[in-house]
Every structure is written in C-alpha cells, then in structure tokens.
Write a protein that holds these residues in place. Structure first.
Motif, PDB file in Angstrom:
ATOM      1  N   GLN A 169      34.737  42.238  32.985  1.00 47.97           N
ATOM      2  CA  GLN A 169      33.613  43.166  33.107  1.00 47.97           C
ATOM      3  C   GLN A 169      32.322  42.400  33.427  1.00 47.97           C
ATOM      4  O   GLN A 169      31.532  42.830  34.262  1.00 47.97           O
ATOM      5  N   ALA A 170      32.102  41.273  32.770  1.00 51.31           N
ATOM      6  CA  ALA A 170      30.909  40.465  33.033  1.00 51.31           C
ATOM      7  C   ALA A 170      30.925  39.942  34.466  1.00 51.31           C
ATOM      8  O   ALA A 170      29.898  39.944  35.152  1.00 51.31           O
ATOM      9  N   MET A 171      32.091  39.504  34.948  1.00 48.37           N
ATOM     10  CA  MET A 171      32.185  38.986  36.318  1.00 48.37           C
ATOM     11  C   MET A 171      31.898  40.075  37.346  1.00 48.37           C
ATOM     12  O   MET A 171      31.276  39.809  38.370  1.00 48.37           O
ATOM     13  N   ARG A 172      32.335  41.320  37.059  1.00 45.45           N
ATOM     14  CA  ARG A 172      32.025  42.428  37.969  1.00 45.45           C
ATOM     15  C   ARG A 172      30.525  42.681  38.049  1.00 45.45           C
ATOM     16  O   ARG A 172      30.031  43.212  39.037  1.00 45.45           O
ATOM     17  N   ARG A 173      29.783  42.286  37.012  1.00 42.45           N
ATOM     18  CA  ARG A 173      28.329  42.464  36.987  1.00 42.45           C
ATOM     19  C   ARG A 173      27.585  41.236  37.475  1.00 42.45           C
ATOM     20  O   ARG A 173      26.379  41.116  37.272  1.00 42.45           O
ATOM     21  N   GLY A 174      28.296  40.283  38.075  1.00 41.78           N
ATOM     22  CA  GLY A 174      27.638  39.136  38.672  1.00 41.78           C
ATOM     23  C   GLY A 174      27.450  37.934  37.759  1.00 41.78           C
ATOM     24  O   GLY A 174      26.761  36.982  38.118  1.00 41.78           O
ATOM     25  N   LEU A 196      37.138  45.509  20.998  1.00 44.61           N
ATOM     26  CA  LEU A 196      35.989  44.602  20.937  1.00 44.61           C
ATOM     27  C   LEU A 196      36.419  43.148  21.059  1.00 44.61           C
ATOM     28  O   LEU A 196      35.651  42.310  21.538  1.00 44.61           O
ATOM     29  N   ALA A 197      37.640  42.840  20.638  1.00 43.46           N
ATOM     30  CA  ALA A 197      38.142  41.466  20.671  1.00 43.46           C
ATOM     31  C   ALA A 197      38.981  41.184  21.916  1.00 43.46           C
ATOM     32  O   ALA A 197      39.579  40.111  22.022  1.00 43.46           O
ATOM     33  N   ILE A 218      36.517  41.732  28.605  1.00 51.17           N
ATOM     34  CA  ILE A 218      35.061  41.550  28.582  1.00 51.17           C
ATOM     35  C   ILE A 218      34.636  40.529  29.638  1.00 51.17           C
ATOM     36  O   ILE A 218      33.633  40.718  30.327  1.00 51.17           O
ATOM     37  N   GLU A 219      35.411  39.463  29.789  1.00 52.63           N
ATOM     38  CA  GLU A 219      35.128  38.460  30.824  1.00 52.63           C
ATOM     39  C   GLU A 219      35.170  39.094  32.210  1.00 52.63           C
ATOM     40  O   GLU A 219      34.285  38.864  33.033  1.00 52.63           O
TER      41      GLU A 219
END
Length: 155
Positions: free
Chosen positions: A29-34, A20-21, A26-27
């Motif tokens: 993953q967010a970029m892969r989602r646009g 989770l940390a 996480i960054e």
C-alpha cells in the motif's frame, strides 16, 4: 507533541490485529502511494527488531526514515520507533475488545525533535495542532472504515 485517535470497528479483535500486522500488505500500500519501502531481515512472524527503510518526499525534498518494531503483543498492541533526520517518533497501536464482534483501535504518535530544524518543524506543528489533529482523526476514521469493510468482505 502527541497525536492520538481512536476508532471502533465491527470485527473481532483477532481479525483486526491480524490485518494491522499484515506488514506485507502495508508495504504494498505504501509503495502504491509513492513510498519506497525495504524490509530489513527475513519475512516471517512479526517480532521486535523487525525494521524497514522508507524513502518519501516531504515538502519537496526526498527523505528517508528508519522504522523499527519495538513491541509486539498479539492481539493487544504493537509499537514502532521511527527516525527521519533529526525527528524521532514513537507510535503505539492498541486494540481493545469491546465485545466479541467489536474492537477499538487507538493510534498514538509522539514526535520527539532531536535537532534545531526538527524542533522548528514540531513547533510549527504545535501552532497548527488543531488542524493537524483533525486531519489525523479524519485519516484514522477513513482507515478504520476501510478496514471494517475489508473484514466484512465488502472492500
């Protein structure tokens, strides 16, 4: 308005919290989602004050959000404060060891409108709260399942 969801994962609390940390993952993953994500400050050990700027599209418009890590107590909890336009959100992620190999994750998000347009948005969300809560819990369940598979080395 508050949204809350809890899920149990078959993994030790330390490993769950470490995933989770893992803000770099996480960054990505967010970029892969646009979502465009930019961390403010140096990469390193997570600590309160760490922040990000995120750009995304919501209801056909480009939006920006400022996200700040406000609390970090490994391995029990972390909290974030987000601001996007006139809408503020406080998000808390808590982990509780149910046994040596089982962990409960609880996500709580409170939306706090600061402008008239944000109040209208939150009010319309309150009218559809049942459906929104159901989608929130469903997304959380999917996230927990993916995390569990990843920690088992399957995903």
């Amino acid at each position: 308005m508050e949204l809350k969801a809890s899920e149990d994962i078959e993994a030790p609390i330390e490993r769950v919290f470490a995933e989770l940390a893992d803000f770099e993952a996480i960054e990505r993953q967010a970029m892969r989602r646009g979502v465009s994500v930019q961390r403010k400050g140096a990469a390193g050990a997570p600590a309160p004050g760490l922040s990000w700027t995120a750009g995304f599209t919501f209801r056909g418009k480009g939006r920006d959000a400022e996200i700040t890590l406000t609390d970090y107590a490994e391995p029990e909890q972390m909290a974030f404060h987000s601001v996007s336009g006139g809408l503020e959100a406080a998000t808390r992620i808590e982990t509780v060891a149910l046994s040596r190999g089982r962990t409960r994750i609880t996500f709580v998000t409170e939306l706090m409108p600061k402008t008239l347009s944000a109040r209208l948005l939150v009010q319309s969300m309150k009218l559809a709260k049942g459906g929104i809560e159901k989608r929130f819990r469903h997304k959380m369940a999917g996230f927990a399942k993916d995390l569990e598979l990843k920690l088992k080395g399957i995903g």
